[in-house]
Design an enzyme around this catalytic site. Structure first.
Site, PDB file in Angstrom:
ATOM      1  N   PHE A   1      41.792  42.227  40.724  1.00  0.00           N
ATOM      2  CA  PHE A   1      41.598  40.767  40.647  1.00  0.00           C
ATOM      3  C   PHE A   1      40.914  40.485  39.169  1.00  0.00           C
ATOM      4  O   PHE A   1      39.940  40.014  39.067  1.00  0.00           O
ATOM      5  CB  PHE A   1      40.657  40.460  41.727  1.00  0.00           C
TER       6      PHE A   1
ATOM      7  N   ARG B   1      41.023  38.779  35.594  1.00  0.00           N
ATOM      8  CA  ARG B   1      41.433  37.581  34.713  1.00  0.00           C
ATOM      9  C   ARG B   1      41.763  38.145  33.345  1.00  0.00           C
ATOM     10  O   ARG B   1      40.695  38.621  32.564  1.00  0.00           O
ATOM     11  CB  ARG B   1      40.610  36.447  34.786  1.00  0.00           C
TER      12      ARG B   1
ATOM     13  N   CYS C   1      50.808  37.219  36.442  1.00  0.00           N
ATOM     14  CA  CYS C   1      50.485  37.295  37.952  1.00  0.00           C
ATOM     15  C   CYS C   1      50.931  35.894  38.927  1.00  0.00           C
ATOM     16  O   CYS C   1      51.686  36.166  39.867  1.00  0.00           O
ATOM     17  CB  CYS C   1      49.044  37.363  38.041  1.00  0.00           C
TER      18      CYS C   1
END
Length: 405
Positions: free
Chosen positions: A152, A154, A264
């Site tokens: 997860f 960024r 993503c």
């Protein structure tokens, strides 16, 4: 713990460097000899703030190394992470799992002890079952256990996200695998930075897709509200702030813009839709999100043309920011690609500047003049478009910009 990381792309390199910074012994494996050679010289294949320093310090400490030899990497590993690419497959948009399955087969051929095989790549529900089948076929007596552990991260804040995550999701029903994963992530519990959520493997795989789809919905929702604000005379930033203060909604991912892109959200929403269709459970909200986002990117180009009087033929447009978001060089599905295409189709000449993305952008754009700074993009242009919110654009000399246009 001894960890092998298969793949030195965005996820593999960041994860490997962070695991080594936790104190684990990590060896990163990649078939691309040129990439490994550059990593040995501390030249990063991606732009991620702080990554080069993190890699250098852990290589120097002897905890992080790189190789093209998978057998060397897997040898005596307590855990082997699969972090290879899963691009959208042509035709149906489903995730291309050929790299994952090839890695699983090669790992199985080289296991020297009972290891935990961890799928870090973003993969559709049920992929772990197939990885398990491959390993059982190739190395039936290996004692290997297959685990899902989605990332997860960024882009632009990946190191912080890895070291101080909201949560760590681990999908397994095997106690041995749980113990290994607990030990790998134990450094996070020492500073109480994140809960480790253990689930079934299929549940873990779906959590990743559901999370990204939901964030894509939030982005697309506020973009549509932005369009309505323009028509009724409201301020979308204040609307975002007003609804984001509700704890049930939250303020993150409520910043209106030209649409989401990157590695993503576009491919993960498509893969989730394919999984849903295969199981006769269509996800209408996700489908609408994908359609609206695709349309929005091109509409941004038309918005610029309208602002320039409806005709840009023979005119020059400067573009500031090419990457899909700041603090990365990632150009995958970047809104700038659609905006520039719309401008060029209408006859405009385009020149562009980005702090980090020019090298990648030059591979994907034609007939664009890349310039050395924001003011060069404005010089002699008929309009200037800020596409990506790089910090470097926050303090531009607007008087100089005005005089340059």
């Amino acid at each position: 713990m001894r960890i092998a990381m298969i793949g030195t792309g965005y996820v593999g390199l960041v994860s490997g460097a962070c695991f080594s910074d936790f104190g684990h012994e990590v060896i990163c494996v990649d078939k691309d000899a040129r990439k490994i050679e550059l990593l040995h010289q501390n030249v990063m294949p991606i732009y991620e703030p702080g990554l080069d320093a993190l890699v250098a310090s852990n290589v120097k400490a002897g905890r992080l190394s790189f190789t093209t030899d998978l057998a060397e990497g897997v040898k005596d590993a307590d855990a082997v992470f699969i972090a290879v690419g899963t691009p959208s497959r042509r035709g149906d948009g489903h995730a291309d799992l050929s790299y994952v399955f090839a890695a699983a087969r090669e790992i199985a051929e080289n296991l020297t002890k009972p290891s935990v095989i961890v799928t870090k790549s973003t993969v559709p529900v049920g992929t772990g079952d197939e990885v398990e089948r491959i390993i059982a076929e190739v190395a039936p007596d290996s004692g290997a256990k297959v685990v899902s552990n989605p990332e997860f991260l960024r882009e632009g804040a990946a190191i912080e996200d890895f070291k101080r995550p909201d949560r760590v999701v681990v999908g397994t029903d095997d106690e041995f695998a749980r113990q290994v994963m607990r030990e790998i992530y134990r450094p996070l519990s020492l500073n109480q930075s994140a809960p480790v959520l253990f689930t079934g493997r299929r549940t873990s795989e779906l959590i990743k897709y559901a999370a990204n789809a939901f964030l894509a919905v939030k982005i697309t929702f506020i973009n549509e509200i932005a369009d309505l604000c323009e028509q009724v005379g409201a301020d979308v930033q204040e609307v975002s702030r007003g609804i984001g203060m509700d704890n049930r909604i939250g303020g993150k991912f409520l910043h209106a813009g030209p649409g989401y892109g990157g590695s993503c959200f576009p491919k993960d929403t498509l893969a989730l839709m394919k999984t849903a269709a295969d199981n006769e459970t269509p996800l209408r909200i996700v489908e609408a999100t994908v359609q609206v986002n695709d349309a929005r990117k091109r509409a941004m180009g038309r918005k610029v043309i309208k602002a320039m009087g409806g005709d840009v033929r023979g005119k020059t447009v400067g573009i500031l920011g090419l990457t899909f978001k700041p603090n990365t060089d990632d150009m995958r599905d970047a809104p700038s690609l659609s905006i520039i295409a719309a401008l060029q189709d209408a006859g405009a000449t385009v020149k562009a500047y980005d702090p980090e993305g020019v090298e990648q952008a030059s591979k994907m754009l034609t007939d664009v003049e890349f310039v050395a700074n924001p003011y060069a993009a404005a010089e002699g242009s008929d309009a200037l478009v800020i596409v990506t919110e790089w910090d470097a654009f926050r303090a531009l000399d607007l008087t100089r910009i005005k005089n340059s246009l």
